[in-house]
Design a protein around this motif. Structure first.
Motif, PDB file in Angstrom:
ATOM      1  N   VAL A  65       0.840  -1.198   0.000  1.00  0.00           N
ATOM      2  CA  VAL A  65       0.000   0.000   0.000  1.00  0.00           C
ATOM      3  C   VAL A  65       0.873   1.246   0.000  1.00  0.00           C
ATOM      4  N   ASP A  66       1.963   1.216   0.756  1.00  0.00           N
ATOM      5  CA  ASP A  66       2.889   2.349   0.754  1.00  0.00           C
ATOM      6  C   ASP A  66       3.464   2.573  -0.638  1.00  0.00           C
ATOM      7  N   ALA A  67       3.813   1.479  -1.330  1.00  0.00           N
ATOM      8  CA  ALA A  67       4.341   1.607  -2.688  1.00  0.00           C
ATOM      9  C   ALA A  67       3.286   2.185  -3.619  1.00  0.00           C
ATOM     10  N   LYS A  68       2.042   1.796  -3.445  1.00  0.00           N
ATOM     11  CA  LYS A  68       0.961   2.326  -4.275  1.00  0.00           C
ATOM     12  C   LYS A  68       0.800   3.820  -4.034  1.00  0.00           C
ATOM     13  N   ASP A  69       0.902   4.251  -2.788  1.00  0.00           N
ATOM     14  CA  ASP A  69       0.730   5.663  -2.452  1.00  0.00           C
ATOM     15  C   ASP A  69       1.769   6.537  -3.150  1.00  0.00           C
ATOM     16  N   ILE A  70       2.947   6.010  -3.398  1.00  0.00           N
ATOM     17  CA  ILE A  70       3.977   6.769  -4.118  1.00  0.00           C
ATOM     18  C   ILE A  70       3.471   7.108  -5.520  1.00  0.00           C
ATOM     19  N   TYR A  71       2.849   6.130  -6.197  1.00  0.00           N
ATOM     20  CA  TYR A  71       2.347   6.362  -7.544  1.00  0.00           C
ATOM     21  C   TYR A  71       1.111   7.249  -7.547  1.00  0.00           C
ATOM     22  N   VAL A  72       0.251   7.102  -6.557  1.00  0.00           N
ATOM     23  CA  VAL A  72      -0.944   7.925  -6.477  1.00  0.00           C
ATOM     24  C   VAL A  72      -0.554   9.384  -6.291  1.00  0.00           C
ATOM     25  N   ALA A  73       0.475   9.636  -5.504  1.00  0.00           N
ATOM     26  CA  ALA A  73       0.933  11.006  -5.293  1.00  0.00           C
ATOM     27  C   ALA A  73       1.497  11.593  -6.584  1.00  0.00           C
ATOM     28  N   ALA A  74       2.106  10.773  -7.417  1.00  0.00           N
ATOM     29  CA  ALA A  74       2.704  11.264  -8.652  1.00  0.00           C
ATOM     30  C   ALA A  74       1.663  11.508  -9.740  1.00  0.00           C
ATOM     31  N   SER A  75       0.539  10.810  -9.669  1.00  0.00           N
ATOM     32  CA  SER A  75      -0.465  10.917 -10.722  1.00  0.00           C
ATOM     33  C   SER A  75      -1.818  10.543 -10.165  1.00  0.00           C
ATOM     34  N   LYS A  76      -2.874  11.119 -10.702  1.00  0.00           N
ATOM     35  CA  LYS A  76      -4.207  10.747 -10.254  1.00  0.00           C
ATOM     36  C   LYS A  76      -4.524   9.318 -10.640  1.00  0.00           C
ATOM     37  N   ASP A  77      -4.081   8.878 -11.773  1.00  0.00           N
ATOM     38  CA  ASP A  77      -4.289   7.510 -12.232  1.00  0.00           C
ATOM     39  C   ASP A  77      -2.926   6.845 -12.332  1.00  0.00           C
ATOM     40  N   PRO A  78      -2.562   6.000 -11.373  1.00  0.00           N
ATOM     41  CA  PRO A  78      -1.209   5.454 -11.345  1.00  0.00           C
ATOM     42  C   PRO A  78      -0.839   4.640 -12.569  1.00  0.00           C
ATOM     43  N   VAL A  79      -1.810   3.964 -13.179  1.00  0.00           N
ATOM     44  CA  VAL A  79      -1.480   3.160 -14.352  1.00  0.00           C
ATOM     45  C   VAL A  79      -1.202   4.053 -15.550  1.00  0.00           C
ATOM     46  N   GLU A  80      -1.993   5.135 -15.695  1.00  0.00           N
ATOM     47  CA  GLU A  80      -1.775   6.046 -16.810  1.00  0.00           C
ATOM     48  C   GLU A  80      -0.560   6.929 -16.578  1.00  0.00           C
ATOM     49  N   GLY A  81      -0.303   7.305 -15.335  1.00  0.00           N
ATOM     50  CA  GLY A  81       0.769   8.246 -15.043  1.00  0.00           C
ATOM     51  C   GLY A  81       2.134   7.605 -14.909  1.00  0.00           C
ATOM     52  N   ALA A  82       2.192   6.311 -14.817  1.00  0.00           N
ATOM     53  CA  ALA A  82       3.480   5.645 -14.622  1.00  0.00           C
ATOM     54  C   ALA A  82       3.606   4.489 -15.604  1.00  0.00           C
ATOM     55  N   ASN A  83       4.806   4.129 -15.867  1.00  0.00           N
ATOM     56  CA  ASN A  83       5.104   3.000 -16.727  1.00  0.00           C
ATOM     57  C   ASN A  83       4.681   1.714 -16.017  1.00  0.00           C
ATOM     58  N   ARG A  84       3.951   0.833 -16.733  1.00  0.00           N
ATOM     59  CA  ARG A  84       3.498  -0.420 -16.115  1.00  0.00           C
ATOM     60  C   ARG A  84       4.656  -1.251 -15.586  1.00  0.00           C
ATOM     61  N   GLN A  85       5.734  -1.263 -16.318  1.00  0.00           N
ATOM     62  CA  GLN A  85       6.887  -2.035 -15.868  1.00  0.00           C
ATOM     63  C   GLN A  85       7.420  -1.477 -14.552  1.00  0.00           C
ATOM     64  N   THR A  86       7.423  -0.159 -14.415  1.00  0.00           N
ATOM     65  CA  THR A  86       7.867   0.470 -13.174  1.00  0.00           C
ATOM     66  C   THR A  86       6.935   0.112 -12.029  1.00  0.00           C
ATOM     67  N   ILE A  87       5.634   0.125 -12.290  1.00  0.00           N
ATOM     68  CA  ILE A  87       4.662  -0.252 -11.259  1.00  0.00           C
ATOM     69  C   ILE A  87       4.929  -1.679 -10.785  1.00  0.00           C
ATOM     70  N   ILE A  88       5.123  -2.583 -11.726  1.00  0.00           N
ATOM     71  CA  ILE A  88       5.348  -3.984 -11.374  1.00  0.00           C
ATOM     72  C   ILE A  88       6.640  -4.144 -10.584  1.00  0.00           C
ATOM     73  N   THR A  89       7.711  -3.543 -11.059  1.00  0.00           N
ATOM     74  CA  THR A  89       8.989  -3.730 -10.364  1.00  0.00           C
ATOM     75  C   THR A  89       9.001  -3.057  -8.993  1.00  0.00           C
ATOM     76  N   GLN A  90       8.417  -1.869  -8.883  1.00  0.00           N
ATOM     77  CA  GLN A  90       8.399  -1.184  -7.586  1.00  0.00           C
ATOM     78  C   GLN A  90       7.524  -1.924  -6.583  1.00  0.00           C
ATOM     79  N   SER A  91       6.355  -2.376  -7.010  1.00  0.00           N
ATOM     80  CA  SER A  91       5.480  -3.086  -6.073  1.00  0.00           C
ATOM     81  C   SER A  91       6.078  -4.447  -5.711  1.00  0.00           C
TER      82      SER A  91
END
Length: 161
Positions: A65-91
């Protein structure tokens, strides 16, 4: 029964009078009390193990959840605002899951994990699906020789809106 008792000598009657209650108590202890104590101790150990497991899972979920919050803070839609590969590797990193290989093709990401516990993997997949909209399109799990972990190959696609 009375005839049997009267046929015994006073010495035999005394021995039976003393040993019968002792044997009776021994039978009660071995037949009832000891098994119940053993089952109770086993149950207590199982409860402690499950509580420790719950604590580990809760901690891993909190990390995810903490990792998800990093992406939510960077973008309203974490999947659209971040690279999917980055989401997978960070989580995965937050969940203490080590990805050994990643391949990104035609709107799908395929990745391999050499060693992970099945419960950790399923929790992580659920997080990716629910929080980031990444659905597992294909999943292959093979039990490793240590019987505690699995080797995983999984492909993801974006959730249909």
């Amino acid at each position: 029964m009375m005839q049997f008792w009267q046929k015994l000598t006073p010495r035999e009657q005394g021995v039976l009078a003393i040993s019968a209650p002792i044997v009776g108590l021994l039978v009660i202890y071995l037949g009832l009390i000891h098994p119940l104590e053993s089952d109770f101790k086993t149950s207590q150990q199982m409860v402690m193990d499950e509580q420790a497991r719950l604590e580990r899972i809760s901690q891993k979920i909190a990390n995810m959840v903490d990792a998800k919050d990093i992406y939510v803070a960077a973008s309203k839609d974490p999947v659209e605002g971040a690279n999917r590969q980055t989401i997978i590797t960070q989580s995965a990193r937050s969940a203490a899951i080590s990805i050994s290989r990643i391949q990104n093709n035609d709107g799908q990401i395929r990745f391999w994990i050499d060693q992970v516990s099945p419960s950790d993997m399923l929790i992580w997949l659920s997080l990716l699906q629910n929080d980031y909209g990444l659905n597992a399109a294909q999943l292959s799990m093979v039990k490793n020789s240590d019987d505690q972990s699995v080797r995983v190959q999984v492909s993801f696609k974006m959730r249909a809106s």
